[in-house]
Design a protein around this motif. Sequence first.
Motif, PDB file in Angstrom:
ATOM      1  N   LEU A  88       0.822  -1.204   0.000  1.00 21.34           N
ATOM      2  CA  LEU A  88       0.000   0.000   0.000  1.00 21.34           C
ATOM      3  C   LEU A  88       0.864   1.267   0.000  1.00 21.34           C
ATOM      4  N   LEU A  89       1.887   1.279   0.861  1.00 21.06           N
ATOM      5  CA  LEU A  89       2.756   2.457   0.914  1.00 21.06           C
ATOM      6  C   LEU A  89       3.593   2.620  -0.360  1.00 21.06           C
ATOM      7  N   PRO A  90       4.241   1.560  -0.872  1.00 23.00           N
ATOM      8  CA  PRO A  90       4.982   1.747  -2.135  1.00 23.00           C
ATOM      9  C   PRO A  90       4.110   2.239  -3.278  1.00 23.00           C
ATOM     10  N   LEU A  91       2.899   1.695  -3.411  1.00 21.29           N
ATOM     11  CA  LEU A  91       2.021   2.128  -4.500  1.00 21.29           C
ATOM     12  C   LEU A  91       1.632   3.593  -4.351  1.00 21.29           C
ATOM     13  N   SER A  92       1.273   3.987  -3.127  1.00 19.83           N
ATOM     14  CA  SER A  92       0.867   5.379  -2.910  1.00 19.83           C
ATOM     15  C   SER A  92       2.038   6.327  -3.134  1.00 19.83           C
ATOM     16  N   PHE A  93       3.227   5.906  -2.723  1.00 20.42           N
ATOM     17  CA  PHE A  93       4.360   6.805  -2.900  1.00 20.42           C
ATOM     18  C   PHE A  93       4.799   6.880  -4.356  1.00 20.42           C
ATOM     19  N   VAL A 335       6.831  22.766  -1.753  1.00 17.40           N
ATOM     20  CA  VAL A 335       8.214  22.713  -1.274  1.00 17.40           C
ATOM     21  C   VAL A 335       8.281  22.043   0.090  1.00 17.40           C
ATOM     22  N   GLU A 336       7.325  22.345   0.966  1.00 11.52           N
ATOM     23  CA  GLU A 336       7.288  21.739   2.295  1.00 11.52           C
ATOM     24  C   GLU A 336       7.049  20.239   2.201  1.00 11.52           C
ATOM     25  N   ILE A 337       6.152  19.819   1.316  1.00  8.24           N
ATOM     26  CA  ILE A 337       5.879  18.389   1.142  1.00  8.24           C
ATOM     27  C   ILE A 337       7.127  17.652   0.685  1.00  8.24           C
ATOM     28  N   VAL A 338       7.811  18.205  -0.310  1.00  8.91           N
ATOM     29  CA  VAL A 338       8.992  17.542  -0.872  1.00  8.91           C
ATOM     30  C   VAL A 338      10.148  17.526   0.128  1.00  8.91           C
ATOM     31  N   SER A 339      10.296  18.586   0.924  1.00 12.64           N
ATOM     32  CA  SER A 339      11.434  18.700   1.831  1.00 12.64           C
ATOM     33  C   SER A 339      11.246  17.916   3.124  1.00 12.64           C
ATOM     34  N   ILE A 340      10.018  17.829   3.625  1.00 14.37           N
ATOM     35  CA  ILE A 340       9.781  17.241   4.953  1.00 14.37           C
ATOM     36  C   ILE A 340       9.038  15.903   4.857  1.00 14.37           C
ATOM     37  N   VAL A 341       7.895  15.904   4.174  1.00 10.42           N
ATOM     38  CA  VAL A 341       7.069  14.691   4.118  1.00 10.42           C
ATOM     39  C   VAL A 341       7.701  13.633   3.221  1.00 10.42           C
ATOM     40  N   HIS A 342       8.246  14.071   2.087  1.00 15.70           N
ATOM     41  CA  HIS A 342       8.781  13.148   1.088  1.00 15.70           C
ATOM     42  C   HIS A 342       9.821  12.180   1.658  1.00 15.70           C
ATOM     43  N   PRO A 343      10.871  12.641   2.366  1.00 14.61           N
ATOM     44  CA  PRO A 343      11.877  11.693   2.869  1.00 14.61           C
ATOM     45  C   PRO A 343      11.317  10.682   3.866  1.00 14.61           C
ATOM     46  N   VAL A 344      10.392  11.110   4.738  1.00 12.13           N
ATOM     47  CA  VAL A 344       9.812  10.186   5.721  1.00 12.13           C
ATOM     48  C   VAL A 344       8.949   9.145   5.018  1.00 12.13           C
ATOM     49  N   TRP A 345       8.087   9.607   4.135  1.00 12.82           N
ATOM     50  CA  TRP A 345       7.205   8.723   3.371  1.00 12.82           C
ATOM     51  C   TRP A 345       8.022   7.748   2.535  1.00 12.82           C
ATOM     52  N   ASP A 346       9.061   8.257   1.896  1.00 12.27           N
ATOM     53  CA  ASP A 346       9.939   7.444   1.066  1.00 12.27           C
ATOM     54  C   ASP A 346      10.585   6.317   1.872  1.00 12.27           C
ATOM     55  N   THR A 347      11.052   6.643   3.064  1.00 10.92           N
ATOM     56  CA  THR A 347      11.727   5.656   3.907  1.00 10.92           C
ATOM     57  C   THR A 347      10.791   4.510   4.271  1.00 10.92           C
ATOM     58  N   PHE A 348       9.576   4.853   4.700  1.00  9.84           N
ATOM     59  CA  PHE A 348       8.628   3.810   5.108  1.00  9.84           C
ATOM     60  C   PHE A 348       8.027   3.079   3.906  1.00  9.84           C
ATOM     61  N   ALA A 349       7.943   3.743   2.761  1.00 11.38           N
ATOM     62  CA  ALA A 349       7.339   3.119   1.584  1.00 11.38           C
ATOM     63  C   ALA A 349       8.299   2.180   0.864  1.00 11.38           C
ATOM     64  N   PHE A 350       9.578   2.532   0.829  1.00 14.37           N
ATOM     65  CA  PHE A 350      10.545   1.772   0.038  1.00 14.37           C
ATOM     66  C   PHE A 350      11.566   1.036   0.901  1.00 14.37           C
ATOM     67  N   ALA A 351      12.255   1.766   1.778  1.00 17.04           N
ATOM     68  CA  ALA A 351      13.353   1.159   2.531  1.00 17.04           C
ATOM     69  C   ALA A 351      12.865   0.098   3.511  1.00 17.04           C
TER      70      ALA A 351
END
Length: 368
Positions: A88-93, A335-351
């Motif tokens: 679910l997280l990888p698809l959404s991200f 800009v706020e989404i890409v700088s703050i939310v993006h790295p956290v979401w990316d980590t939980f979705a992919f890593a």
Amino acid sequence: MDKPETISAQQLGVLFFTFMTGSSIINIPAPLIGKADNGALLSLLISGAMGMALLGCMLYLHARFPAMSFVEYSRKLIGVWPTIIISLLPLSFMMHMLTAIVLDIGLFMRSSMLRETPIYAFTSLIYMVSALTVRAGLEVMARMFTIIMVLVVLFVSAVLLLAVENYNPGFLVPIMPEGIQPVLNGAFFTFGFPYAEVFLFAMLFHFVRKQSNKQANSGLNRHMFLSLLMNILTLCISTACTIMLFGPLAGIKKYSLYELARTVEVQEIITRIESVIGMSLIAGSYMKTTITLFVLCLYVTHLFKLKDYRTIVMPITLIAFLNTLVGFESDMQWVEIVSIVHPVWDTFAFAVPLLLITVIAAFRKRTN
């Protein structure tokens, strides 16, 4: 399932370098310098090493399951429903990535070149061309993107070299003027974009043409790690050039390489070459959009066992285009989404899913 397509390990390495470098070479330097100051190069080395670790996990899983994608061996290791849940997280991200890459092109064009043109005029064209390229298949993408990426690298290299007389190496020191915290902040940012995104290629390894298993794995490992090393080096060079040119102002230049190109003048013969960087951003973002869309469609196809990924390319593209229209309210919010939310979401979705499946696969190997 999808039609049998094969590419060489070298072609996949080129696609990997294209995906990792295409838009990041222009989008990374300024925000990274804004977060890490002169420690930006250290941030890239730290996040690049983390990307290497994720790539190592992916290659390990591919060696264990050479004919399967991430979804297929996840289903084998943990079952159908757990695979759907962790997907679910990888698809959404991936849908968010698709929106972010294309939207960034629109924001760049509106802020730098065609200020009165609505964003959807750019995004609709990028989506349409990317969707048609995905339907053409991975083999076509591998051949075409090799040529485009060579041109992009040549254009960017030429701009960096032409600006060499304006560089001041003294701006590179001190390396960590405010300690280690900004460096770690920059590493967290660049891990989210682009290094955690290596995960997408776990869906593409099984397309590599097989000769003997040992030879194929060795060639694939070499090309993938070499591509990632070249990406880290490329980003370090572009970031260092940005710092040497703009100094303390480097972190506030939104599209720093575009601004760098505007400073280039050679005997009043070579001037106003920032359009070359603009074209490079568009070309790089188009290639990354296409690869992301391809992997997203392939992921859905393997997850729900559909016959062919091409049947869902247009519906998914339409959803992404609509998301581009309504997914943000202002440039600052984006800009706020890409700088703050993006790295956290990316980590939980992919890593996190990748590390989880790697641990389970290693544990199963020991117990079998």
